[in-house]
Design a protein around this motif. Sequence first.
Motif, PDB file in Angstrom:
ATOM      1  N   MET A  72      41.541  -0.577   7.652  1.00 26.88           N
ATOM      2  CA  MET A  72      42.491  -0.348   6.571  1.00 26.88           C
ATOM      3  C   MET A  72      42.527  -1.525   5.602  1.00 26.88           C
ATOM      4  SD  MET A  72      43.461   2.663   6.934  1.00 26.88           S
ATOM      5  CE  MET A  72      44.633   2.660   5.574  1.00 26.88           C
ATOM      6  N   VAL A  73      42.239  -2.722   6.092  1.00 22.37           N
ATOM      7  CA  VAL A  73      42.200  -3.888   5.216  1.00 22.37           C
ATOM      8  C   VAL A  73      40.948  -3.867   4.348  1.00 22.37           C
ATOM      9  CG1 VAL A  73      41.953  -6.404   5.166  1.00 22.37           C
ATOM     10  CG2 VAL A  73      43.650  -5.354   6.669  1.00 22.37           C
ATOM     11  N   THR A  74      39.806  -3.522   4.944  1.00 24.18           N
ATOM     12  CA  THR A  74      38.530  -3.679   4.248  1.00 24.18           C
ATOM     13  C   THR A  74      38.003  -2.413   3.592  1.00 24.18           C
ATOM     14  OG1 THR A  74      37.254  -3.213   6.270  1.00 24.18           O
ATOM     15  CG2 THR A  74      37.878  -5.513   5.857  1.00 24.18           C
ATOM     16  N   LEU A 169      53.595  -6.161   6.736  1.00 23.66           N
ATOM     17  CA  LEU A 169      52.581  -5.175   6.358  1.00 23.66           C
ATOM     18  C   LEU A 169      51.945  -5.535   5.020  1.00 23.66           C
ATOM     19  CD1 LEU A 169      54.278  -1.811   7.397  1.00 23.66           C
ATOM     20  CD2 LEU A 169      52.250  -2.850   8.413  1.00 23.66           C
ATOM     21  N   GLU A 170      52.749  -5.991   4.080  1.00 22.60           N
ATOM     22  CA  GLU A 170      52.207  -6.396   2.782  1.00 22.60           C
ATOM     23  C   GLU A 170      51.243  -7.561   2.946  1.00 22.60           C
ATOM     24  OE1 GLU A 170      55.507  -7.205   0.233  1.00 22.60           O
ATOM     25  OE2 GLU A 170      55.501  -5.179  -0.606  1.00 22.60           O
ATOM     26  N   LEU A 171      51.636  -8.539   3.739  1.00 23.35           N
ATOM     27  CA  LEU A 171      50.808  -9.734   3.910  1.00 23.35           C
ATOM     28  C   LEU A 171      49.524  -9.437   4.667  1.00 23.35           C
ATOM     29  CD1 LEU A 171      53.500 -12.442   4.740  1.00 23.35           C
ATOM     30  CD2 LEU A 171      52.047 -12.378   2.722  1.00 23.35           C
ATOM     31  N   MET A 172      49.609  -8.608   5.713  1.00 23.47           N
ATOM     32  CA  MET A 172      48.478  -8.404   6.607  1.00 23.47           C
ATOM     33  C   MET A 172      47.586  -7.228   6.211  1.00 23.47           C
ATOM     34  SD  MET A 172      50.031  -9.207  10.418  1.00 23.47           S
ATOM     35  CE  MET A 172      51.237  -7.876  10.336  1.00 23.47           C
ATOM     36  N   VAL A 173      48.125  -6.250   5.467  1.00 29.02           N
ATOM     37  CA  VAL A 173      47.345  -5.051   5.168  1.00 29.02           C
ATOM     38  C   VAL A 173      47.235  -4.804   3.667  1.00 29.02           C
ATOM     39  CG1 VAL A 173      47.112  -2.570   5.525  1.00 29.02           C
ATOM     40  CG2 VAL A 173      48.003  -4.010   7.373  1.00 29.02           C
ATOM     41  N   TRP A 174      48.352  -4.539   2.989  1.00 25.00           N
ATOM     42  CA  TRP A 174      48.285  -4.060   1.614  1.00 25.00           C
ATOM     43  C   TRP A 174      47.739  -5.096   0.636  1.00 25.00           C
ATOM     44  CZ3 TRP A 174      53.819  -1.878   2.375  1.00 25.00           C
ATOM     45  CH2 TRP A 174      53.726  -0.633   3.002  1.00 25.00           C
ATOM     46  N   PRO A 176      45.702  -7.940   1.218  1.00 26.80           N
ATOM     47  CA  PRO A 176      44.244  -8.109   1.342  1.00 26.80           C
ATOM     48  C   PRO A 176      43.479  -6.830   1.032  1.00 26.80           C
ATOM     49  CG  PRO A 176      45.305  -8.178   3.505  1.00 26.80           C
ATOM     50  CD  PRO A 176      46.394  -8.243   2.479  1.00 26.80           C
ATOM     51  N   HIS A 177      44.079  -5.672   1.355  1.00 29.31           N
ATOM     52  CA  HIS A 177      43.423  -4.395   1.029  1.00 29.31           C
ATOM     53  C   HIS A 177      43.229  -4.259  -0.482  1.00 29.31           C
ATOM     54  CE1 HIS A 177      42.603  -0.057   1.001  1.00 29.31           C
ATOM     55  NE2 HIS A 177      43.513   0.031   0.051  1.00 29.31           N
ATOM     56  N   SER A 178      44.218  -4.649  -1.257  1.00 34.29           N
ATOM     57  CA  SER A 178      44.096  -4.561  -2.714  1.00 34.29           C
ATOM     58  C   SER A 178      43.025  -5.509  -3.245  1.00 34.29           C
ATOM     59  CB  SER A 178      45.446  -4.857  -3.375  1.00 34.29           C
ATOM     60  OG  SER A 178      45.842  -6.207  -3.176  1.00 34.29           O
ATOM     61  N   LEU A 179      42.857  -6.657  -2.589  1.00 38.04           N
ATOM     62  CA  LEU A 179      41.797  -7.586  -2.994  1.00 38.04           C
ATOM     63  C   LEU A 179      40.425  -7.006  -2.671  1.00 38.04           C
ATOM     64  CD1 LEU A 179      43.315 -11.011  -1.840  1.00 38.04           C
ATOM     65  CD2 LEU A 179      43.259 -10.066  -4.149  1.00 38.04           C
ATOM     66  N   ALA A 237      54.555  -7.114  -4.047  1.00 38.05           N
ATOM     67  CA  ALA A 237      54.429  -5.744  -4.539  1.00 38.05           C
ATOM     68  C   ALA A 237      53.898  -5.726  -5.968  1.00 38.05           C
ATOM     69  CB  ALA A 237      55.774  -5.028  -4.453  1.00 38.05           C
ATOM     70  N   ALA A 238      54.378  -6.651  -6.791  1.00 33.10           N
ATOM     71  CA  ALA A 238      53.896  -6.740  -8.173  1.00 33.10           C
ATOM     72  C   ALA A 238      52.417  -7.132  -8.215  1.00 33.10           C
ATOM     73  CB  ALA A 238      54.741  -7.744  -8.954  1.00 33.10           C
ATOM     74  N   VAL A 239      52.029  -8.093  -7.377  1.00 35.37           N
ATOM     75  CA  VAL A 239      50.628  -8.522  -7.339  1.00 35.37           C
ATOM     76  C   VAL A 239      49.739  -7.394  -6.838  1.00 35.37           C
ATOM     77  CG1 VAL A 239      49.005 -10.130  -6.264  1.00 35.37           C
ATOM     78  CG2 VAL A 239      51.226 -10.953  -7.058  1.00 35.37           C
ATOM     79  N   ILE A 240      50.201  -6.670  -5.805  1.00 33.35           N
ATOM     80  CA  ILE A 240      49.420  -5.561  -5.263  1.00 33.35           C
ATOM     81  C   ILE A 240      49.228  -4.478  -6.322  1.00 33.35           C
ATOM     82  CG2 ILE A 240      49.471  -3.664  -3.588  1.00 33.35           C
ATOM     83  CD1 ILE A 240      50.903  -5.633  -1.671  1.00 33.35           C
ATOM     84  N   ALA A 241      50.301  -4.126  -7.039  1.00 35.22           N
ATOM     85  CA  ALA A 241      50.201  -3.128  -8.105  1.00 35.22           C
ATOM     86  C   ALA A 241      49.227  -3.586  -9.187  1.00 35.22           C
ATOM     87  CB  ALA A 241      51.583  -2.866  -8.706  1.00 35.22           C
ATOM     88  N   PHE A 242      49.261  -4.871  -9.525  1.00 30.50           N
ATOM     89  CA  PHE A 242      48.338  -5.426 -10.514  1.00 30.50           C
ATOM     90  C   PHE A 242      46.894  -5.329 -10.015  1.00 30.50           C
ATOM     91  CE2 PHE A 242      45.930  -9.109 -12.104  1.00 30.50           C
ATOM     92  CZ  PHE A 242      45.962  -8.842 -13.463  1.00 30.50           C
ATOM     93  N   ASN A 243      46.661  -5.606  -8.736  1.00 32.91           N
ATOM     94  CA  ASN A 243      45.312  -5.524  -8.178  1.00 32.91           C
ATOM     95  C   ASN A 243      44.771  -4.096  -8.232  1.00 32.91           C
ATOM     96  OD1 ASN A 243      45.384  -8.243  -7.631  1.00 32.91           O
ATOM     97  ND2 ASN A 243      45.892  -8.011  -5.481  1.00 32.91           N
ATOM     98  N   TYR A 244      45.645  -3.128  -7.932  1.00 31.69           N
ATOM     99  CA  TYR A 244      45.224  -1.726  -8.033  1.00 31.69           C
ATOM    100  C   TYR A 244      44.842  -1.384  -9.471  1.00 31.69           C
ATOM    101  CZ  TYR A 244      46.445  -0.115  -3.324  1.00 31.69           C
ATOM    102  OH  TYR A 244      46.474   0.096  -1.974  1.00 31.69           O
TER     103      TYR A 244
END
Length: 264
Positions: A72-74, A169-174, A176-179, A237-244
């Motif tokens: 799920m991360v990669t 969950l954000e730190l460990m999954v979402w 790095p997943h967005s990166l 959450a903002a950084v993850i949305a930006f990465n998407y």
Amino acid sequence: MKNFQFNRFINTLRWQLTERRGYLTFAAAGFIAIAIPTLLVPLLTGAFFRDTYPQYGENLSTLMLIAYGWYMVTCGSLIVSELGNKRNRISAFMLPASRLEKFVARYLILTIGLPLAAGIGYAAGDLLQMAANQVVFGYCRSSVAIFVVTLHDMLPRLSLNFGDTLLALELMVWFPHSLFLIAGTLFRRHAWVLSNLLMFVLSTLLSTAVLWGAKTLFYSLAPDGIYSVGVIMMALAAVIAFNYWVAYRIYSRMQAVNNKWFNL
């Protein structure tokens, strides 16, 4: 063309299921193969089967959790994995759908379709080993049941409230997943391998500095620690949305003819 139309998106999703049929089959078959060592346990342990299998099943369940988590991360790095050549790109780009519909369809196959296929394969392999052990020994255990029990017992040990759980969950999954999602759209070939190498280097170089800086910043904003979790969650959450958004923008600008290492 309208940017997002539901009926057209459903057709795009069906097309993606057809195109990724080999990936789905491989995921299911790979997890069915886990039944092979599971079937060997009774044969190797003999009379000790009843005592050794619960521990073996718990170890297998832990391994499955790690494998699911790592996927799920990669998995974001695989979003355009089959578009490495000109022919496949032209075929995908000529599909009558917007880039947003194609991007979302690809993402859903990766994050829902493949894990679901793997889970079905795991369950099928478990039924296979249960049937074989029942026939040979007149006794069987379900590794899926042990998996559920292991997960159920693990969560209370973490002693996390709802906010801390979401942050973890954000730190460990979402995050790095967005990166990995950005890296997957950035690299034209061997995206999974290159993404893992890139993330390893970046995490090694930056993790200590980022963690120290984040801790200093957020505790200076909230010295008593009351609001620090909420602030970190909103920032992530903002950084993850930006990465998407960045990943989608790179995907939307991909060209059919590209001989470079990067999709830029």
